[in-house]
Design a protein around this motif. Sequence first.
Motif, PDB file in Angstrom:
ATOM      1  N   MET B  38       0.810  -1.218   0.000  1.00  7.05           N
ATOM      2  CA  MET B  38       0.000   0.000   0.000  1.00  7.05           C
ATOM      3  C   MET B  38       0.844   1.268   0.000  1.00  7.05           C
ATOM      4  O   MET B  38       0.570   2.204  -0.732  1.00  7.05           O
ATOM      5  CB  MET B  38      -0.931   0.017   1.208  1.00  7.05           C
ATOM      6  N   VAL B  39       1.850   1.292   0.863  1.00 11.57           N
ATOM      7  CA  VAL B  39       2.588   2.537   1.049  1.00 11.57           C
ATOM      8  C   VAL B  39       3.389   2.942  -0.181  1.00 11.57           C
ATOM      9  O   VAL B  39       3.763   4.108  -0.319  1.00 11.57           O
ATOM     10  CB  VAL B  39       3.545   2.436   2.241  1.00 11.57           C
ATOM     11  N   GLU B  40       3.652   1.983  -1.071  1.00  8.80           N
ATOM     12  CA  GLU B  40       4.425   2.352  -2.256  1.00  8.80           C
ATOM     13  C   GLU B  40       3.675   3.402  -3.077  1.00  8.80           C
ATOM     14  O   GLU B  40       4.287   4.238  -3.732  1.00  8.80           O
ATOM     15  CB  GLU B  40       4.712   1.110  -3.100  1.00  8.80           C
ATOM     16  N   ALA B  41       2.336   3.332  -3.018  1.00 10.96           N
ATOM     17  CA  ALA B  41       1.531   4.328  -3.723  1.00 10.96           C
ATOM     18  C   ALA B  41       1.749   5.715  -3.120  1.00 10.96           C
ATOM     19  O   ALA B  41       1.523   6.724  -3.777  1.00 10.96           O
ATOM     20  CB  ALA B  41       0.060   3.958  -3.652  1.00 10.96           C
ATOM     21  N   HIS B  42       2.184   5.761  -1.865  1.00  8.96           N
ATOM     22  CA  HIS B  42       2.427   7.049  -1.224  1.00  8.96           C
ATOM     23  C   HIS B  42       3.903   7.422  -1.290  1.00  8.96           C
ATOM     24  O   HIS B  42       4.353   8.333  -0.599  1.00  8.96           O
ATOM     25  CB  HIS B  42       1.974   7.011   0.238  1.00  8.96           C
ATOM     26  N   GLY B  43       4.670   6.681  -2.086  1.00 10.22           N
ATOM     27  CA  GLY B  43       6.072   7.031  -2.275  1.00 10.22           C
ATOM     28  C   GLY B  43       6.994   6.580  -1.161  1.00 10.22           C
ATOM     29  O   GLY B  43       8.126   7.053  -1.081  1.00 10.22           O
ATOM     30  N   MET B  44       6.501   5.694  -0.295  1.00 10.46           N
ATOM     31  CA  MET B  44       7.377   5.211   0.768  1.00 10.46           C
ATOM     32  C   MET B  44       7.952   3.860   0.373  1.00 10.46           C
ATOM     33  O   MET B  44       7.443   3.185  -0.507  1.00 10.46           O
ATOM     34  CB  MET B  44       6.597   5.066   2.076  1.00 10.46           C
ATOM     35  N   SER B  45       9.004   3.443   1.045  1.00 13.49           N
ATOM     36  CA  SER B  45       9.639   2.174   0.739  1.00 13.49           C
ATOM     37  C   SER B  45       8.830   1.026   1.352  1.00 13.49           C
ATOM     38  O   SER B  45       8.162   1.209   2.373  1.00 13.49           O
ATOM     39  CB  SER B  45      11.060   2.156   1.283  1.00 13.49           C
ATOM     40  N   PRO B  46       8.903  -0.152   0.751  1.00 12.86           N
ATOM     41  CA  PRO B  46       8.201  -1.331   1.246  1.00 12.86           C
ATOM     42  C   PRO B  46       8.490  -1.595   2.727  1.00 12.86           C
ATOM     43  O   PRO B  46       7.572  -1.901   3.485  1.00 12.86           O
ATOM     44  CB  PRO B  46       8.753  -2.459   0.382  1.00 12.86           C
ATOM     45  N   ILE B  47       9.740  -1.498   3.091  1.00 17.12           N
ATOM     46  CA  ILE B  47      10.101  -1.803   4.481  1.00 17.12           C
ATOM     47  C   ILE B  47       9.422  -0.835   5.445  1.00 17.12           C
ATOM     48  O   ILE B  47       8.956  -1.241   6.515  1.00 17.12           O
ATOM     49  CB  ILE B  47      11.628  -1.780   4.661  1.00 17.12           C
ATOM     50  N   SER B  48       9.335   0.434   5.080  1.00 20.90           N
ATOM     51  CA  SER B  48       8.609   1.392   5.918  1.00 20.90           C
ATOM     52  C   SER B  48       7.182   0.913   6.135  1.00 20.90           C
ATOM     53  O   SER B  48       6.675   0.921   7.260  1.00 20.90           O
ATOM     54  CB  SER B  48       8.588   2.774   5.268  1.00 20.90           C
ATOM     55  N   GLY B  49       6.550   0.490   5.066  1.00 17.18           N
ATOM     56  CA  GLY B  49       5.176   0.033   5.162  1.00 17.18           C
ATOM     57  C   GLY B  49       5.042  -1.202   6.042  1.00 17.18           C
ATOM     58  O   GLY B  49       4.126  -1.308   6.848  1.00 17.18           O
ATOM     59  N   ARG B  50       5.978  -2.113   5.897  1.00 19.28           N
ATOM     60  CA  ARG B  50       5.898  -3.326   6.698  1.00 19.28           C
ATOM     61  C   ARG B  50       6.137  -3.017   8.172  1.00 19.28           C
ATOM     62  O   ARG B  50       5.518  -3.630   9.055  1.00 19.28           O
ATOM     63  CB  ARG B  50       6.902  -4.348   6.182  1.00 19.28           C
ATOM     64  N   MET B  51       7.039  -2.080   8.432  1.00 23.19           N
ATOM     65  CA  MET B  51       7.250  -1.672   9.822  1.00 23.19           C
ATOM     66  C   MET B  51       5.955  -1.100  10.386  1.00 23.19           C
ATOM     67  O   MET B  51       5.541  -1.435  11.506  1.00 23.19           O
ATOM     68  CB  MET B  51       8.382  -0.639   9.903  1.00 23.19           C
ATOM     69  N   LEU B  52       5.330  -0.224   9.630  1.00 24.35           N
ATOM     70  CA  LEU B  52       4.057   0.350  10.068  1.00 24.35           C
ATOM     71  C   LEU B  52       3.039  -0.756  10.304  1.00 24.35           C
ATOM     72  O   LEU B  52       2.351  -0.769  11.328  1.00 24.35           O
ATOM     73  CB  LEU B  52       3.529   1.330   9.024  1.00 24.35           C
ATOM     74  N   ARG B  83      14.263   6.140  10.866  1.00 25.11           N
ATOM     75  CA  ARG B  83      14.589   7.564  10.911  1.00 25.11           C
ATOM     76  C   ARG B  83      13.537   8.397  10.187  1.00 25.11           C
ATOM     77  O   ARG B  83      13.043   9.403  10.708  1.00 25.11           O
ATOM     78  CB  ARG B  83      15.974   7.807  10.306  1.00 25.11           C
ATOM     79  N   VAL B  84      13.158   7.975   8.976  1.00 27.38           N
ATOM     80  CA  VAL B  84      12.186   8.778   8.224  1.00 27.38           C
ATOM     81  C   VAL B  84      10.796   8.663   8.823  1.00 27.38           C
ATOM     82  O   VAL B  84      10.036   9.637   8.851  1.00 27.38           O
ATOM     83  CB  VAL B  84      12.162   8.399   6.724  1.00 27.38           C
ATOM     84  N   LEU B  85      10.458   7.487   9.352  1.00 27.37           N
ATOM     85  CA  LEU B  85       9.128   7.334   9.941  1.00 27.37           C
ATOM     86  C   LEU B  85       8.995   8.192  11.197  1.00 27.37           C
ATOM     87  O   LEU B  85       7.937   8.771  11.452  1.00 27.37           O
ATOM     88  CB  LEU B  85       8.851   5.859  10.257  1.00 27.37           C
ATOM     89  N   VAL B  86      10.057   8.260  11.977  1.00 28.93           N
ATOM     90  CA  VAL B  86      10.038   9.113  13.165  1.00 28.93           C
ATOM     91  C   VAL B  86       9.947  10.577  12.738  1.00 28.93           C
ATOM     92  O   VAL B  86       9.166  11.353  13.288  1.00 28.93           O
ATOM     93  CB  VAL B  86      11.291   8.887  14.032  1.00 28.93           C
ATOM     94  N   ILE B  91       5.757   7.095  13.604  1.00 27.41           N
ATOM     95  CA  ILE B  91       6.077   6.223  14.728  1.00 27.41           C
ATOM     96  C   ILE B  91       6.849   7.013  15.774  1.00 27.41           C
ATOM     97  O   ILE B  91       7.353   8.096  15.486  1.00 27.41           O
ATOM     98  CB  ILE B  91       6.905   4.991  14.286  1.00 27.41           C
ATOM     99  N   MET B  92       6.935   6.470  16.971  1.00 27.98           N
ATOM    100  CA  MET B  92       7.651   7.146  18.054  1.00 27.98           C
ATOM    101  C   MET B  92       8.744   6.245  18.599  1.00 27.98           C
ATOM    102  O   MET B  92       8.537   5.047  18.769  1.00 27.98           O
ATOM    103  CB  MET B  92       6.679   7.514  19.166  1.00 27.98           C
ATOM    104  N   LYS B  93       9.886   6.835  18.864  1.00 27.72           N
ATOM    105  CA  LYS B  93      10.981   6.077  19.468  1.00 27.72           C
ATOM    106  C   LYS B  93      10.877   6.173  20.979  1.00 27.72           C
ATOM    107  O   LYS B  93      10.686   7.255  21.526  1.00 27.72           O
ATOM    108  CB  LYS B  93      12.324   6.611  18.993  1.00 27.72           C
ATOM    109  N   GLU B  94      10.995   5.032  21.638  1.00 27.94           N
ATOM    110  CA  GLU B  94      10.956   5.011  23.107  1.00 27.94           C
ATOM    111  C   GLU B  94      12.267   4.470  23.625  1.00 27.94           C
ATOM    112  O   GLU B  94      12.877   3.611  23.009  1.00 27.94           O
ATOM    113  CB  GLU B  94       9.823   4.107  23.592  1.00 27.94           C
ATOM    114  N   ASN B  95      12.664   4.982  24.788  1.00 30.80           N
ATOM    115  CA  ASN B  95      13.851   4.416  25.433  1.00 30.80           C
ATOM    116  C   ASN B  95      13.535   4.107  26.885  1.00 30.80           C
ATOM    117  O   ASN B  95      12.904   4.902  27.576  1.00 30.80           O
ATOM    118  CB  ASN B  95      15.035   5.369  25.304  1.00 30.80           C
ATOM    119  N   ARG B  96      13.990   2.937  27.310  1.00 31.10           N
ATOM    120  CA  ARG B  96      13.664   2.496  28.660  1.00 31.10           C
ATOM    121  C   ARG B  96      14.926   2.468  29.504  1.00 31.10           C
ATOM    122  O   ARG B  96      15.964   1.981  29.043  1.00 31.10           O
ATOM    123  CB  ARG B  96      13.050   1.090  28.612  1.00 31.10           C
ATOM    124  N   PRO B  97      14.811   2.982  30.724  1.00 31.91           N
ATOM    125  CA  PRO B  97      15.971   3.002  31.635  1.00 31.91           C
ATOM    126  C   PRO B  97      16.480   1.580  31.863  1.00 31.91           C
ATOM    127  O   PRO B  97      15.688   0.658  32.042  1.00 31.91           O
ATOM    128  CB  PRO B  97      15.395   3.596  32.928  1.00 31.91           C
TER     129      PRO B  97
END
Lengths: 175, 175
Positions: B38-52, B83-86, B91-97
């Motif tokens: 799906m996301v390829e239609a929006h100009g994003m890479s396949p892997i970005s879409g699969r991550m989403l 990086r681009v998705l953030v 998406i959001m990056k989280e860090n845990r102590p």
Amino acid sequence: MPIHGVYDNALTPQVHEYGMSDTISTIRDDFIALMGQMVEAHGMSPISGRMLGLLIFDGEARSFSDLATELGVSRGSISANARVLVARGSIMKENRPGDRQDYFRISDQSFEIILQTLTQRMLDISSRVHELSERIPSGDADGAGARRRLDGLSNFYQAIALGVRQAQNHLNQDQ
Amino acid sequence: MPIHGVYDNALTPQVHEYGMSDTISTIRDDFIALMGQMVEAHGMSPISGRMLGLLIFDGEARSFSDLATELGVSRGSISANARVLVARGSIMKENRPGDRQDYFRISDQSFEIILQTLTQRMLDISSRVHELSERIPSGDADGAGARRRLDGLSNFYQAIALGVRQAQNHLNQDQ
DNA sequence: ATGAATGTTCAGTTCGAATTGAACGCAGAT
DNA sequence: ATCTGCGTTCAATTCGAACTGAACATTCAT
């Protein structure tokens, strides 16, 4: 006949810069270049976009050879791209008695078709996502959240489809 | 922790076929594959879409390594695409102590942002076309038709922007 | 007949985006 | 000190879509 008789190739996209002479052919070139870029977002080839740009700007029908010459691309490219644009309904092929050339003009439902196609694609995605959601066994507690999120996505695409349809109505309204 | 503990790689897009066991992990794989397309239609890479897809389906935060492992792609790809998705706010990056790993979760404004970006792009195109239209000298009789057609195109994109904005409202309405 | 003009086809080329994988820097753990 | 796990970077590679250009078939003109 094109509007001003002779045009340069429209190979280089240009922003309006200081000292640029604002002839109509310059504007035409800029528009064609702009269209070449815009359509890539819709998954079309640059040449398709430039063809559309040229035909929109000129309004009237232009010959196959003219397109190749003025856009500075091979006849093979014109042939291939014209085929898909005609198939899409974006442009129309004309033939004149006593003239073996093919002529193309922008279709008057050109925009209409774009929106129709877009709506269709959104609804398609929506239903495919919804189907996946329905395949999640309802007994599965873990799957409840996933089903909710998938339904959300499905609604999302459906909402876009509705929005586009409203744009369609809006445009038909004032012709 | 993912919903069902262990998942196969989601490399092959699948339609619902006869005899396919409809486990939740199969559905998950299908959804991830679908998003990749799906996301390829929006100009994003396949892997970005699969991550989403993975993050939407699971809902919770997943680790950097998990993404690489479960999608079967290199860490370099995860790094670049995350990086681009953030940056997009999808998406959001989280860090845990006490945990050096990066975790990612789907952003709750993920959809919102897509529509916002889309609206913006439509309005941008609309104004660029309108600027070109205005550059056509009004004295030029030949240019009158071109100006009319360019304004039509400009309105077209503006109408889409409005439609998308209405979709946005529609979605906000029921949360 | 010969030639010129027209559109199509297809094998070859180009080009750029997506992805990989190794090298690297960094931070904790042993 | 060394090692391991983590994410980033970048040069190399892959891959496919877009485009070219020559060959071709067709049609009309000379």
